[in-house]
Motif scaffolding. Structure first.
Motif, PDB file in Angstrom:
ATOM      1  N   ASP A   1       0.822  -1.211   0.000  1.00 40.08           N
ATOM      2  CA  ASP A   1       0.000   0.000   0.000  1.00 40.08           C
ATOM      3  C   ASP A   1       0.855   1.260   0.000  1.00 40.08           C
ATOM      4  O   ASP A   1       0.502   2.259  -0.627  1.00 40.08           O
ATOM      5  N   TRP A   2       1.989   1.235   0.710  1.00 39.60           N
ATOM      6  CA  TRP A   2       2.878   2.396   0.725  1.00 39.60           C
ATOM      7  C   TRP A   2       3.479   2.626  -0.661  1.00 39.60           C
ATOM      8  O   TRP A   2       3.676   3.758  -1.096  1.00 39.60           O
ATOM      9  N   TRP A   3       3.747   1.550  -1.377  1.00 43.30           N
ATOM     10  CA  TRP A   3       4.375   1.665  -2.683  1.00 43.30           C
ATOM     11  C   TRP A   3       3.375   2.007  -3.787  1.00 43.30           C
ATOM     12  O   TRP A   3       3.645   2.850  -4.649  1.00 43.30           O
ATOM     13  N   ALA A   4       2.195   1.386  -3.740  1.00 44.33           N
ATOM     14  CA  ALA A   4       1.235   1.526  -4.845  1.00 44.33           C
ATOM     15  C   ALA A   4       0.068   2.453  -4.531  1.00 44.33           C
ATOM     16  O   ALA A   4      -0.623   2.913  -5.441  1.00 44.33           O
ATOM     17  N   GLY A   5      -0.162   2.727  -3.252  1.00 44.48           N
ATOM     18  CA  GLY A   5      -1.284   3.567  -2.849  1.00 44.48           C
ATOM     19  C   GLY A   5      -2.478   2.758  -2.376  1.00 44.48           C
ATOM     20  O   GLY A   5      -2.642   1.594  -2.749  1.00 44.48           O
ATOM     21  N   THR A   6      -3.299   3.380  -1.561  1.00 46.67           N
ATOM     22  CA  THR A   6      -4.487   2.715  -1.038  1.00 46.67           C
ATOM     23  C   THR A   6      -5.655   2.893  -2.003  1.00 46.67           C
ATOM     24  O   THR A   6      -5.667   3.793  -2.842  1.00 46.67           O
ATOM     25  N   LYS A   7      -6.647   2.022  -1.859  1.00 49.95           N
ATOM     26  CA  LYS A   7      -7.836   2.097  -2.705  1.00 49.95           C
ATOM     27  C   LYS A   7      -8.684   3.304  -2.312  1.00 49.95           C
ATOM     28  O   LYS A   7      -8.680   3.742  -1.169  1.00 49.95           O
ATOM     29  N   GLU A   8      -9.416   3.808  -3.273  1.00 46.29           N
ATOM     30  CA  GLU A   8     -10.302   4.932  -3.034  1.00 46.29           C
ATOM     31  C   GLU A   8     -11.298   4.601  -1.924  1.00 46.29           C
ATOM     32  O   GLU A   8     -11.926   3.546  -1.933  1.00 46.29           O
ATOM     33  N   GLY A   9     -11.425   5.507  -0.980  1.00 44.27           N
ATOM     34  CA  GLY A   9     -12.382   5.312   0.105  1.00 44.27           C
ATOM     35  C   GLY A   9     -11.902   4.417   1.229  1.00 44.27           C
ATOM     36  O   GLY A   9     -12.651   4.162   2.174  1.00 44.27           O
ATOM     37  N   GLU A  10     -10.653   3.943   1.141  1.00 44.32           N
ATOM     38  CA  GLU A  10     -10.122   3.069   2.182  1.00 44.32           C
ATOM     39  C   GLU A  10      -8.895   3.702   2.812  1.00 44.32           C
ATOM     40  O   GLU A  10      -8.168   4.463   2.183  1.00 44.32           O
ATOM     41  N   TYR A  11      -8.672   3.366   4.075  1.00 40.19           N
ATOM     42  CA  TYR A  11      -7.439   3.768   4.734  1.00 40.19           C
ATOM     43  C   TYR A  11      -6.880   2.612   5.536  1.00 40.19           C
ATOM     44  O   TYR A  11      -7.554   1.617   5.785  1.00 40.19           O
ATOM     45  N   VAL A  12      -5.611   2.753   5.883  1.00 41.84           N
ATOM     46  CA  VAL A  12      -4.877   1.668   6.524  1.00 41.84           C
ATOM     47  C   VAL A  12      -4.121   2.219   7.730  1.00 41.84           C
ATOM     48  O   VAL A  12      -3.864   3.420   7.826  1.00 41.84           O
ATOM     49  N   SER A  13      -3.778   1.343   8.633  1.00 41.88           N
ATOM     50  CA  SER A  13      -3.073   1.749   9.851  1.00 41.88           C
ATOM     51  C   SER A  13      -1.570   1.692   9.635  1.00 41.88           C
ATOM     52  O   SER A  13      -1.036   0.672   9.195  1.00 41.88           O
TER      53      SER A  13
END
Length: 338
Positions: A256-268
């Motif tokens: 996720d750090w390299w490619a990005g998170t999905k729209e509308g989602e977040y990560v810890s």
């Protein structure tokens, strides 16, 4: 294919790395067309084991693996790296106090921070996994002042995955049907797994977790303690720390750090606090909900409501991190203004 990127993994002869390296080498982390050169760091007594790991990686015949370099020298391991995954640390064992673990490990991460500062690319992305991960990440950052502070993170994705799995099991849905679970604070038994802003996709509808689970007492009680104590439970059962699940958390975090998170989602992600976000003091590596862009930059998700119950939990984990930071500085006699 593009030019290879250089990826360093420490503790590379250990059990977490053994579950991780194949995933990196086959493209699960940095992309299915991105070649990698892997530099694998461990201590001198483990070089025989590490050479065996290198043989296995070669024998996998993975087309994206351009080269593997085993070493016991941090400056060799971190030379010109694009990403560094710091897994190696003295392991937490049953009955071991967290303060003992901190004292044993901060010097390791001081040395690695200095090496990263000296030889790594200045845009290197550093993920600290070795526990106590948040404070080890802070120490690494302190000793690598030429690298941007936002390039140092600690892994709480394993905790998020644990929480997500607990909710999915409770709701009888696949894990990917649960989104936006938050881990606040420290990767420790004070962390706060928060589902007030999370949703469950079930029967074609997105439901708030509290509506999907319909058991507030469980969500505010056993659910939280199960996630907080999951690492200790694994140690009690295996007599070893989490390995397979930790490797999966690393894969998820770095992907996720390299490619990005999905729209509308977040990560810890454990990231450096600025002193102005959700009432968390400055100069702590604190786990926040984050969104990541395609250029690898991330932002802490702002504006989420923090109720009284949540505020108490955030304050507890922030207090522990403040104490850990102060203990670490004392162990190393580090100037807090460094």
């Amino acid at each position: 294919m593009s030019e290879p990127i250089r990826v360093a993994v420490t503790g590379a002869a250990g059990q977490i790395a053994y579950s991780l390296l194949y995933s990196i080498a086959r493209g699960e982390v940095f992309g299915p067309t991105q070649p990698v050169v892997m530099t694998l760091l461990d201590i001198a007594p483990m070089m025989g084991v590490l050479n065996g790991v290198v043989m296995e990686l070669m024998d996998c015949a993975l087309p994206l693996l351009s080269n593997v370099i085993p070493t016991d020298d941090p400056e060799v391991a971190f030379a010109n790296v694009d990403a560094a995954i710091l897994v190696g640390a003295m392991p937490r064992r049953e009955g071991m106090e967290r303060k003992d673990l901190l004292k044993a490990n901060v010097k390791i991460f001081m040395v690695q921070g200095k090496a990263l500062d000296k030889v790594a690319k200045k845009n290197v992305k550093v993920l600290v996994v070795g526990n106590p991960a948040n404070t080890n990440a802070l120490i690494t950052k302190k000793f690598a002042p030429s690298i941007p502070k936002e390039n140092f993170t600690a892994m709480t994705r394993l905790d998020q995955n644990r929480a997500q799995a607990q909710i999915a099991a409770r709701c009888a849905v696949p894990c990917n049907s649960v989104r936006n679970v938050i881990i606040w604070g420290n990767h420790s038994s004070t962390q706060f797994p928060d589902v007030r802003h999370a949703v469950v996709s079930k029967d074609g509808k997105d439901l708030p977790v509290y509506d999907a689970v319909k058991d507030d007492a469980w969500l505010k009680g056993d659910f939280i303690t199960t996630v907080q104590k999951r690492g200790a439970a694994v140690i009690a059962a295996r007599k070893l720390s989490s390995a397979m699940s930790a490797a999966k958390g690393i894969v998820d975090h770095m992907k996720d750090w390299w490619a990005g998170t999905k729209e509308g989602e977040y990560v810890s992600m454990g990231v450096i606090s600025d002193g102005n976000t959700y009432g968390v003091g400055k100069d702590l590596i604190f786990s926040f909900p984050c969104k990541v862009a395609a250029d690898h930059s991330y932002q802490v998700v702002g504006g989420l409501d923090i109720d009284t119950f949540s505020r108490e939990k955030l304050d507890i984990t922030a207090k522990e991190l403040t104490e850990e930071r102060d203990d670490a500085y004392a162990f190393l006699e580090v100037d807090s203004n460094l």
